[in-house]
Design a protein around this motif. Structure first.
Motif, PDB file in Angstrom:
ATOM      1  N   ALA A 160     -32.183 -52.768  -6.206  1.00 47.73           N
ATOM      2  CA  ALA A 160     -31.314 -52.336  -5.108  1.00 47.73           C
ATOM      3  C   ALA A 160     -30.044 -51.688  -5.638  1.00 47.73           C
ATOM      4  O   ALA A 160     -29.573 -50.675  -5.101  1.00 47.73           O
ATOM      5  N   GLU A 161     -29.482 -52.273  -6.690  1.00 39.00           N
ATOM      6  CA  GLU A 161     -28.252 -51.719  -7.270  1.00 39.00           C
ATOM      7  C   GLU A 161     -28.497 -50.306  -7.792  1.00 39.00           C
ATOM      8  O   GLU A 161     -27.637 -49.428  -7.648  1.00 39.00           O
ATOM      9  N   TYR A 162     -29.655 -50.073  -8.392  1.00 38.18           N
ATOM     10  CA  TYR A 162     -29.978 -48.729  -8.892  1.00 38.18           C
ATOM     11  C   TYR A 162     -30.083 -47.736  -7.743  1.00 38.18           C
ATOM     12  O   TYR A 162     -29.585 -46.605  -7.833  1.00 38.18           O
ATOM     13  N   GLN A 163     -30.733 -48.151  -6.646  1.00 32.29           N
ATOM     14  CA  GLN A 163     -30.877 -47.269  -5.490  1.00 32.29           C
ATOM     15  C   GLN A 163     -29.510 -46.858  -4.932  1.00 32.29           C
ATOM     16  O   GLN A 163     -29.255 -45.688  -4.655  1.00 32.29           O
ATOM     17  N   VAL A 164     -28.618 -47.852  -4.792  1.00 33.33           N
ATOM     18  CA  VAL A 164     -27.275 -47.560  -4.271  1.00 33.33           C
ATOM     19  C   VAL A 164     -26.518 -46.663  -5.241  1.00 33.33           C
ATOM     20  O   VAL A 164     -25.834 -45.716  -4.846  1.00 33.33           O
ATOM     21  N   SER A 165     -26.638 -46.955  -6.528  1.00 32.87           N
ATOM     22  CA  SER A 165     -25.933 -46.179  -7.549  1.00 32.87           C
ATOM     23  C   SER A 165     -26.323 -44.709  -7.490  1.00 32.87           C
ATOM     24  O   SER A 165     -25.469 -43.816  -7.600  1.00 32.87           O
ATOM     25  N   GLN A 166     -27.610 -44.434  -7.317  1.00 33.49           N
ATOM     26  CA  GLN A 166     -28.069 -43.051  -7.250  1.00 33.49           C
ATOM     27  C   GLN A 166     -27.497 -42.322  -6.040  1.00 33.49           C
ATOM     28  O   GLN A 166     -27.067 -41.167  -6.140  1.00 33.49           O
ATOM     29  N   SER A 205     -21.118 -48.086 -11.560  1.00 29.79           N
ATOM     30  CA  SER A 205     -21.623 -49.455 -11.634  1.00 29.79           C
ATOM     31  C   SER A 205     -21.719 -50.013 -10.214  1.00 29.79           C
ATOM     32  O   SER A 205     -20.861 -49.754  -9.367  1.00 29.79           O
ATOM     33  N   VAL A 206     -22.780 -50.757  -9.964  1.00 28.14           N
ATOM     34  CA  VAL A 206     -23.022 -51.329  -8.639  1.00 28.14           C
ATOM     35  C   VAL A 206     -23.364 -52.806  -8.809  1.00 28.14           C
ATOM     36  O   VAL A 206     -24.172 -53.171  -9.667  1.00 28.14           O
ATOM     37  N   ARG A 207     -22.740 -53.638  -8.013  1.00 29.15           N
ATOM     38  CA  ARG A 207     -23.032 -55.065  -8.048  1.00 29.15           C
ATOM     39  C   ARG A 207     -23.211 -55.584  -6.633  1.00 29.15           C
ATOM     40  O   ARG A 207     -22.349 -55.388  -5.776  1.00 29.15           O
ATOM     41  N   VAL A 208     -24.352 -56.227  -6.413  1.00 31.56           N
ATOM     42  CA  VAL A 208     -24.616 -56.854  -5.120  1.00 31.56           C
ATOM     43  C   VAL A 208     -24.180 -58.317  -5.210  1.00 31.56           C
ATOM     44  O   VAL A 208     -24.732 -59.089  -5.992  1.00 31.56           O
ATOM     45  N   HIS A 209     -23.178 -58.685  -4.428  1.00 30.24           N
ATOM     46  CA  HIS A 209     -22.671 -60.050  -4.447  1.00 30.24           C
ATOM     47  C   HIS A 209     -23.492 -60.932  -3.508  1.00 30.24           C
ATOM     48  O   HIS A 209     -24.066 -60.468  -2.526  1.00 30.24           O
ATOM     49  N   LEU A 256     -18.877 -51.131  -5.652  1.00 29.55           N
ATOM     50  CA  LEU A 256     -19.091 -49.938  -6.463  1.00 29.55           C
ATOM     51  C   LEU A 256     -17.853 -49.655  -7.290  1.00 29.55           C
ATOM     52  O   LEU A 256     -16.732 -49.875  -6.837  1.00 29.55           O
ATOM     53  N   GLU A 257     -18.063 -49.119  -8.501  1.00 27.61           N
ATOM     54  CA  GLU A 257     -16.923 -48.752  -9.333  1.00 27.61           C
ATOM     55  C   GLU A 257     -17.303 -47.593 -10.243  1.00 27.61           C
ATOM     56  O   GLU A 257     -18.323 -47.629 -10.931  1.00 27.61           O
ATOM     57  N   ALA A 258     -16.487 -46.548 -10.198  1.00 28.04           N
ATOM     58  CA  ALA A 258     -16.649 -45.400 -11.100  1.00 28.04           C
ATOM     59  C   ALA A 258     -15.337 -45.213 -11.845  1.00 28.04           C
ATOM     60  O   ALA A 258     -14.263 -45.201 -11.243  1.00 28.04           O
ATOM     61  N   LYS A 259     -15.414 -45.089 -13.157  1.00 33.28           N
ATOM     62  CA  LYS A 259     -14.221 -44.961 -13.983  1.00 33.28           C
ATOM     63  C   LYS A 259     -14.092 -43.553 -14.544  1.00 33.28           C
ATOM     64  O   LYS A 259     -15.071 -42.811 -14.638  1.00 33.28           O
ATOM     65  N   GLU A 288     -13.319 -46.894  -6.339  1.00 30.97           N
ATOM     66  CA  GLU A 288     -13.988 -48.147  -6.015  1.00 30.97           C
ATOM     67  C   GLU A 288     -14.287 -48.217  -4.518  1.00 30.97           C
ATOM     68  O   GLU A 288     -13.623 -47.566  -3.704  1.00 30.97           O
ATOM     69  N   ALA A 289     -15.283 -49.013  -4.175  1.00 27.62           N
ATOM     70  CA  ALA A 289     -15.601 -49.243  -2.767  1.00 27.62           C
ATOM     71  C   ALA A 289     -16.352 -50.559  -2.623  1.00 27.62           C
ATOM     72  O   ALA A 289     -17.082 -50.973  -3.530  1.00 27.62           O
ATOM     73  N   ASN A 290     -16.123 -51.220  -1.497  1.00 28.17           N
ATOM     74  CA  ASN A 290     -16.912 -52.382  -1.115  1.00 28.17           C
ATOM     75  C   ASN A 290     -17.634 -52.067   0.183  1.00 28.17           C
ATOM     76  O   ASN A 290     -16.998 -51.689   1.176  1.00 28.17           O
ATOM     77  N   LEU A 291     -18.952 -52.186   0.158  1.00 25.79           N
ATOM     78  CA  LEU A 291     -19.778 -51.944   1.335  1.00 25.79           C
ATOM     79  C   LEU A 291     -20.126 -53.300   1.934  1.00 25.79           C
ATOM     80  O   LEU A 291     -20.902 -54.069   1.351  1.00 25.79           O
ATOM     81  N   HIS A 292     -19.529 -53.614   3.070  1.00 26.81           N
ATOM     82  CA  HIS A 292     -19.772 -54.893   3.720  1.00 26.81           C
ATOM     83  C   HIS A 292     -20.905 -54.739   4.736  1.00 26.81           C
ATOM     84  O   HIS A 292     -20.822 -53.925   5.646  1.00 26.81           O
ATOM     85  N   HIS A 293     -21.952 -55.502   4.542  1.00 28.49           N
ATOM     86  CA  HIS A 293     -23.165 -55.420   5.346  1.00 28.49           C
ATOM     87  C   HIS A 293     -23.788 -54.023   5.234  1.00 28.49           C
ATOM     88  O   HIS A 293     -23.885 -53.278   6.206  1.00 28.49           O
TER      89      HIS A 293
END
Length: 268
Positions: free
Chosen positions: A26-32, A45-49, A67-70, A83-88
Motif C-alpha cells: 500500500a505504501e508503494y502504491q501511495v508513493s507512486q 517516503s510513505v508510512r501507514v500508521h 508522506l515526506e519528500a526531502k 510533508e502531508a498526513n492523509l487522514h482516512h
C-alpha cells in the motif's frame, strides 16, 4: 500445551509479517501516486500508521498515511521539505493488491512545507543562519522604529498565520564578523512567508555596548527582512498557518474531501 503456545506464537509471527508486507504494498502504491502529483525526482517516503494494518486494508480505510519528500527544489530553494498526513485515505483492497489504484480519496489532508535554516540563510545572504522559536510575546510588540506596524490583531498570539521567530547569524559590521540576533514576526501573505524583524541584539561582547545608531541598526534589520515563496502546499492545499521549529520555518494548511487521481487533485 507447549506445542499450542509455540503454534500460536508462530501464527502471530506470520500474521505480523503478512501485516507489514501488505503495508509495504500500500505504501508503494501511495508513493507512486504522490510522486506523479508532486512531480518529484524520487519516490517520497510513505508510512501507514496503525496496527493491525490488515483490518485497515480490508476496510479500504487507512487512518493516517504520512508522506515526506526531502530536498525538493522550488526556485532558489533546494532543500525544501514537503510533508502531508492523509487522514482516512480510502483505497480499495483489490486495487492495492493488483497495483491498479488510480484514485485515492481522503477525508482530511494536512499539508506542510518546511524551509530549512540553510535554505533561508542562502536566500537572505547569511550562510550560518540559525532558526528557533521566539517567545509569543514578541508578536505583541511594535517593530523597532515603526510603532504599531507589527502589533498583533484582535486575539494576538492565537492567530495561526503569525509566529515569533529568533534568527541568529553573522554579518560584516565595520570590517568585523559579528554575530547578531534578531527577533522577528513570521507571517503568511498571499501564500508566501514574510519575515519582519522587530528587535536586534549584538551577540559579540566587544561590540554590544557600542551604540550603532538608528540608521545603521535599520540597515542590519533590513537584511533579515524578506518574503519567500516556497511554492504551493502539496495537493493544492491552501496555506492557513505558520509555525517555527528548531532549524526550520513551516507553512501548513488543511483540506477536506480530497481526491487524488490521474487527472489531478480535487476537493469537495
Amino acid at each position: 500445551m507447549k506445542k499450542l503456545v509455540v503454534t500460536l506464537v508462530l501464527a502471530l509471527g506470520l500474521l505480523i509479517v503478512a501485516d507489514y508486507g501488505a503495508a509495504s504494498v500500500a505504501e508503494y502504491q501511495v508513493s507512486q501516486r504522490v510522486r506523479e502529483q508532486l512531480d518529484l525526482e524520487e519516490d517520497p517516503s510513505v508510512r501507514v500508521h496503525g496496527f493491525p494494518f490488515l483490518t485497515q486494508a480490508v476496510a479500504g480505510d487507512y487512518r493516517d498515511v504520512e508522506l515526506e519528500a526531502k530536498a525538493v527544489r522550488v526556485g532558489q530553494l533546494s532543500e525544501l521539505g514537503v510533508e502531508a498526513n492523509l487522514h482516512h485515505a480510502r483505497i480499495g483492497l483489490g486495487d492495492v493488491i493488483a497495483g491498479t489504484a488510480d484514485e485515492i480519496r481522503v477525508d482530511e489532508l494536512v499539508g506542510r512545507v518546511k524551509l530549512k535554516s540553510s535554505d533561508v540563510g542562502r536566500f537572505i545572504g547569511i550562510t550560518d543562519l540559525t532558526i528557533n522559536p521566539a517567545p509569543k510575546s514578541a508578536l505583541d510588540e511594535p517593530v523597532d522604529g515603526n510603532e504599531g506596524s507589527g502589533s498583533a490583531p484582535e486575539g494576538g498570539t492565537s492567530d495561526q498565520s503569525r509566529a515569533a521567530v529568533a534568527l541568529d547569524g553573522s554579518l560584516d559590521i565595520a570590517g568585523n564578523d559579528v554575530r547578531v540576533k534578531v527577533t522577528a514576526v513570521l507571517s503568511l501573505l498571499n501564500g508566501q512567508l514574510t519575515i519582519e524583524p522587530k528587535k536586534l541584539d549584538i551577540a559579540d561582547q566587544a561590540l554590544e555596548e557600542i551604540p550603532l545608531g538608528d540608521v545603521f541598526e535599520k540597515s542590519i534589520l533590513q537584511q533579515f527582512t524578506t518574503t519567500i515563496d516556497p511554492g504551493a502546499l502539496p495537493f493544492e492545499v491552501t496555506p492557513t498557518a505558520v509555525r517555527v521549529e528548531r532549524g526550520a520555518l513551516v507553512m501548513a494548511g488543511t483540506a477536506n474531501d480530497v481526491t487524488i487521481g490521474s487527472d489531478g487533485v480535487t476537493t469537495g
